[in-house]
Design a protein around this motif. Structure first.
Motif, PDB file in Angstrom:
ATOM      1  N   ILE A  11      27.095  36.483  60.064  1.00  8.75           N
ATOM      2  CA  ILE A  11      26.333  35.431  60.745  1.00  8.75           C
ATOM      3  C   ILE A  11      25.939  35.931  62.133  1.00  8.75           C
ATOM      4  O   ILE A  11      24.784  35.842  62.548  1.00  8.75           O
ATOM      5  CB  ILE A  11      27.165  34.122  60.869  1.00  8.75           C
ATOM      6  N   LYS A  12      26.904  36.526  62.824  1.00  7.75           N
ATOM      7  CA  LYS A  12      26.664  37.015  64.176  1.00  7.75           C
ATOM      8  C   LYS A  12      25.545  38.056  64.188  1.00  7.75           C
ATOM      9  O   LYS A  12      24.662  38.044  65.035  1.00  7.75           O
ATOM     10  CB  LYS A  12      27.949  37.626  64.739  1.00  7.75           C
ATOM     11  N   ARG A  13      25.591  38.947  63.189  1.00 11.32           N
ATOM     12  CA  ARG A  13      24.592  40.012  63.104  1.00 11.32           C
ATOM     13  C   ARG A  13      23.181  39.449  62.885  1.00 11.32           C
ATOM     14  O   ARG A  13      22.194  40.046  63.287  1.00 11.32           O
ATOM     15  CB  ARG A  13      24.974  40.917  61.926  1.00 11.32           C
ATOM     16  N   ASN A  14      23.086  38.304  62.207  1.00  7.79           N
ATOM     17  CA  ASN A  14      21.776  37.793  61.817  1.00  7.79           C
ATOM     18  C   ASN A  14      21.186  36.739  62.737  1.00  7.79           C
ATOM     19  O   ASN A  14      20.089  36.256  62.495  1.00  7.79           O
ATOM     20  CB  ASN A  14      21.832  37.261  60.389  1.00  7.79           C
ATOM     21  N   CYS A  15      21.923  36.339  63.777  1.00  5.65           N
ATOM     22  CA  CYS A  15      21.319  35.342  64.655  1.00  5.65           C
ATOM     23  C   CYS A  15      21.301  35.807  66.105  1.00  5.65           C
ATOM     24  O   CYS A  15      21.932  36.792  66.460  1.00  5.65           O
ATOM     25  CB  CYS A  15      22.005  33.983  64.487  1.00  5.65           C
ATOM     26  N   ASP A  16      20.549  35.103  66.914  1.00  8.04           N
ATOM     27  CA  ASP A  16      20.421  35.492  68.314  1.00  8.04           C
ATOM     28  C   ASP A  16      21.509  34.870  69.172  1.00  8.04           C
ATOM     29  O   ASP A  16      21.884  35.414  70.203  1.00  8.04           O
ATOM     30  CB  ASP A  16      19.035  35.087  68.838  1.00  8.04           C
ATOM     31  N   GLU A  17      21.978  33.686  68.766  1.00  4.21           N
ATOM     32  CA  GLU A  17      23.078  33.048  69.495  1.00  4.21           C
ATOM     33  C   GLU A  17      24.017  32.427  68.487  1.00  4.21           C
ATOM     34  O   GLU A  17      23.577  31.813  67.518  1.00  4.21           O
ATOM     35  CB  GLU A  17      22.537  31.922  70.384  1.00  4.21           C
ATOM     36  N   MET A  18      25.314  32.573  68.733  1.00  2.00           N
ATOM     37  CA  MET A  18      26.294  31.972  67.832  1.00  2.00           C
ATOM     38  C   MET A  18      27.431  31.418  68.668  1.00  2.00           C
ATOM     39  O   MET A  18      27.992  32.115  69.507  1.00  2.00           O
ATOM     40  CB  MET A  18      26.817  33.056  66.882  1.00  2.00           C
ATOM     41  N   LEU A  19      27.733  30.142  68.455  1.00  2.30           N
ATOM     42  CA  LEU A  19      28.833  29.500  69.184  1.00  2.30           C
ATOM     43  C   LEU A  19      29.804  28.937  68.155  1.00  2.30           C
ATOM     44  O   LEU A  19      29.423  28.105  67.322  1.00  2.30           O
ATOM     45  CB  LEU A  19      28.308  28.350  70.044  1.00  2.30           C
ATOM     46  N   LEU A  20      31.044  29.390  68.210  1.00  3.69           N
ATOM     47  CA  LEU A  20      32.044  28.930  67.246  1.00  3.69           C
ATOM     48  C   LEU A  20      33.207  28.323  68.019  1.00  3.69           C
ATOM     49  O   LEU A  20      33.759  28.950  68.925  1.00  3.69           O
ATOM     50  CB  LEU A  20      32.516  30.120  66.400  1.00  3.69           C
ATOM     51  N   SER A  21      33.545  27.079  67.688  1.00  2.00           N
ATOM     52  CA  SER A  21      34.703  26.459  68.332  1.00  2.00           C
ATOM     53  C   SER A  21      35.460  25.650  67.291  1.00  2.00           C
ATOM     54  O   SER A  21      34.895  25.260  66.263  1.00  2.00           O
ATOM     55  CB  SER A  21      34.258  25.559  69.485  1.00  2.00           C
ATOM     56  N   SER A  22      36.736  25.414  67.551  1.00  2.00           N
ATOM     57  CA  SER A  22      37.526  24.733  66.549  1.00  2.00           C
ATOM     58  C   SER A  22      38.745  24.057  67.155  1.00  2.00           C
ATOM     59  O   SER A  22      39.303  24.529  68.142  1.00  2.00           O
ATOM     60  CB  SER A  22      37.976  25.753  65.501  1.00  2.00           C
ATOM     61  N   VAL A  23      39.122  22.949  66.565  1.00  2.00           N
ATOM     62  CA  VAL A  23      40.391  22.310  66.902  1.00  2.00           C
ATOM     63  C   VAL A  23      41.270  22.426  65.665  1.00  2.00           C
ATOM     64  O   VAL A  23      40.988  21.782  64.645  1.00  2.00           O
ATOM     65  CB  VAL A  23      40.191  20.815  67.282  1.00  2.00           C
ATOM     66  N   PRO A  24      42.284  23.294  65.719  1.00  2.00           N
ATOM     67  CA  PRO A  24      43.131  23.472  64.540  1.00  2.00           C
ATOM     68  C   PRO A  24      43.685  22.131  64.050  1.00  2.00           C
ATOM     69  O   PRO A  24      44.092  21.299  64.850  1.00  2.00           O
ATOM     70  CB  PRO A  24      44.251  24.392  65.043  1.00  2.00           C
ATOM     71  N   GLY A  25      43.640  21.934  62.757  1.00  2.00           N
ATOM     72  CA  GLY A  25      44.104  20.676  62.176  1.00  2.00           C
ATOM     73  C   GLY A  25      43.022  19.608  62.115  1.00  2.00           C
ATOM     74  O   GLY A  25      43.183  18.586  61.452  1.00  2.00           O
ATOM     75  N   LYS A  26      41.910  19.838  62.805  1.00  2.00           N
ATOM     76  CA  LYS A  26      40.841  18.832  62.816  1.00  2.00           C
ATOM     77  C   LYS A  26      39.543  19.325  62.189  1.00  2.00           C
ATOM     78  O   LYS A  26      39.032  18.732  61.250  1.00  2.00           O
ATOM     79  CB  LYS A  26      40.556  18.393  64.255  1.00  2.00           C
ATOM     80  N   GLY A  27      39.048  20.423  62.730  1.00  2.00           N
ATOM     81  CA  GLY A  27      37.790  20.912  62.177  1.00  2.00           C
ATOM     82  C   GLY A  27      37.155  22.007  63.001  1.00  2.00           C
ATOM     83  O   GLY A  27      37.723  22.482  63.989  1.00  2.00           O
ATOM     84  N   THR A  28      35.952  22.367  62.571  1.00  2.00           N
ATOM     85  CA  THR A  28      35.271  23.518  63.159  1.00  2.00           C
ATOM     86  C   THR A  28      33.827  23.158  63.466  1.00  2.00           C
ATOM     87  O   THR A  28      33.208  22.369  62.739  1.00  2.00           O
ATOM     88  CB  THR A  28      35.327  24.706  62.160  1.00  2.00           C
ATOM     89  N   ARG A  29      33.291  23.746  64.526  1.00  2.00           N
ATOM     90  CA  ARG A  29      31.881  23.570  64.869  1.00  2.00           C
ATOM     91  C   ARG A  29      31.256  24.940  65.052  1.00  2.00           C
ATOM     92  O   ARG A  29      31.790  25.785  65.765  1.00  2.00           O
ATOM     93  CB  ARG A  29      31.755  22.772  66.175  1.00  2.00           C
ATOM     94  N   LEU A  30      30.149  25.140  64.372  1.00  2.00           N
ATOM     95  CA  LEU A  30      29.439  26.416  64.486  1.00  2.00           C
ATOM     96  C   LEU A  30      27.983  26.132  64.805  1.00  2.00           C
ATOM     97  O   LEU A  30      27.327  25.340  64.128  1.00  2.00           O
ATOM     98  CB  LEU A  30      29.546  27.193  63.158  1.00  2.00           C
TER      99      LEU A  30
END
Ligand SMILES: Nc1ncnc2c1ncn2[C@@H]1O[C@H](COP(=O)(O)OP(=O)(O)OP(=O)(O)O)[C@@H](O)[C@H]1O
Ligand SMILES: [Mg+2]
Lengths: 113, 136
Positions: free
Chosen positions: B111-130
């Motif tokens: 994913i990182k290789r194919n896009c210009d910006e990538m933001l990944l964050s997560s709260v363990p036990g709750k979920g992920t945002r990309l």
């Protein structure tokens, strides 16, 4: 190389027929879809032992239009329907991934990587 | 132009449908085939991560004249160590996921290789945002 030529070389059956006039120049062999997603697949044939709906999805995403399913793995109706919708040809053969790769390499298809 | 899709965790037969649909929509615009390919791959890897690793999620697409921004938000186990998850080869995929042809630990780096910006964050036990952005 034309679809029918490829099919003859690997002694296979075309499961999904559509007017495919592509001239294939390369082949890639993998059971790992994330691996397939790493490379540019223009005019490429995918040789795989993975016969799942995700094989077709991966082909749709990477513009692959020809899949060779090795060792007579069962190809489901859902797979054939999805492939037809996306104009993807499927060849099924008894040959293994190793054999198919050898045969097509010998006849001039080039590696992707 | 905005679009929203629901993604069901564990549903491998539907997995990839949303990305394929977005791909066919953006094909109608004047975007280069190479960009379309990169966007499709990034979206598909991200969608399959929700299917493979989370319970459920949604994908929000915002298509603008000069870029596309896509946000994936899921409810799931989240990611303990983001740096580790970004390493090539790191995977916690189940056997079921591996049988579907995934779980090589290559999705996030791809994913990182194919896009210009990538933001990944997560709260363990709750979920992920990309969040992914590709410029045209
Ligand atoms: N949406 C998510 N929710 C929870 N964990 C995630 C999510 N996305 C990624 N991960 C974690 O990050 C790891 C690495 O993800 P990545 O996409 O690189 O590999 P993978 O999905 O395991 O395999 P591949 O993408 O090659 O099929 C996953 O194995 C998982 O532990
Ligand atoms: Mg992944």
């Amino acid at each position: 190389m034309k679809l029918q030529t490829i099919c003859d070389i690997v002694n296979g059956n075309i499961l999904n027929e559509f007017q495919d006039s592509s001239d294939y120049t390369k082949a890639f062999a993998s059971d790992l879809m994330s691996d397939v997603l790493r490379f540019s697949m223009e005019n490429t044939v995918l040789i795989t032992g993975l016969s799942t709906i995700q094989t077709i999805r991966t082909a749709e995403i990477t513009n692959l239009s020809c899949l060779i399913i090795a060792r007579d793995k069962k190809v489901s109706c859902d797979m054939i329907n999805l492939a037809a919708h996306s104009r993807i040809s499927i060849i099924s053969t008894q040959a293994s991934v190793f054999e198919i790769s050898g045969l097509l390499y010998e006849k001039g298809l080039k590696p992707v990587y | 132009m905005k679009m929203q899709y629901f993604i069901q965790g564990g549903d491998f037969s539907a997995g990839g449908r949303a990305s394929t649909e977005v791909k066919s929509i953006i094909k109608q615009f004047n975007i280069s085939p190479e960009k379309i390919r990169r966007i499709a791959i990034a979206l598909y890897e991200a969608e399959m991560n929700v299917v493979a690793h989370a319970f459920k999620g949604k994908m929000d697409v915002d298509l603008r004249p000069d870029h596309i921004r896509v946000v994936f938000i899921d409810e799931g186990p989240g990611i303990e160590d983001i740096d580790k998850a970004m390493e090539e080869g790191f995977s916690t995929a189940s056997d079921e996921v591996r049988q579907m042809g995934f779980g090589a630990g290559m999705g996030l780096p791809n994913i990182k290789r194919n896009c210009d910006e990538m933001l990944l964050s997560s709260v363990p036990g709750k979920g992920t945002r990309l969040e992914i952005k590709v410029l045209f």
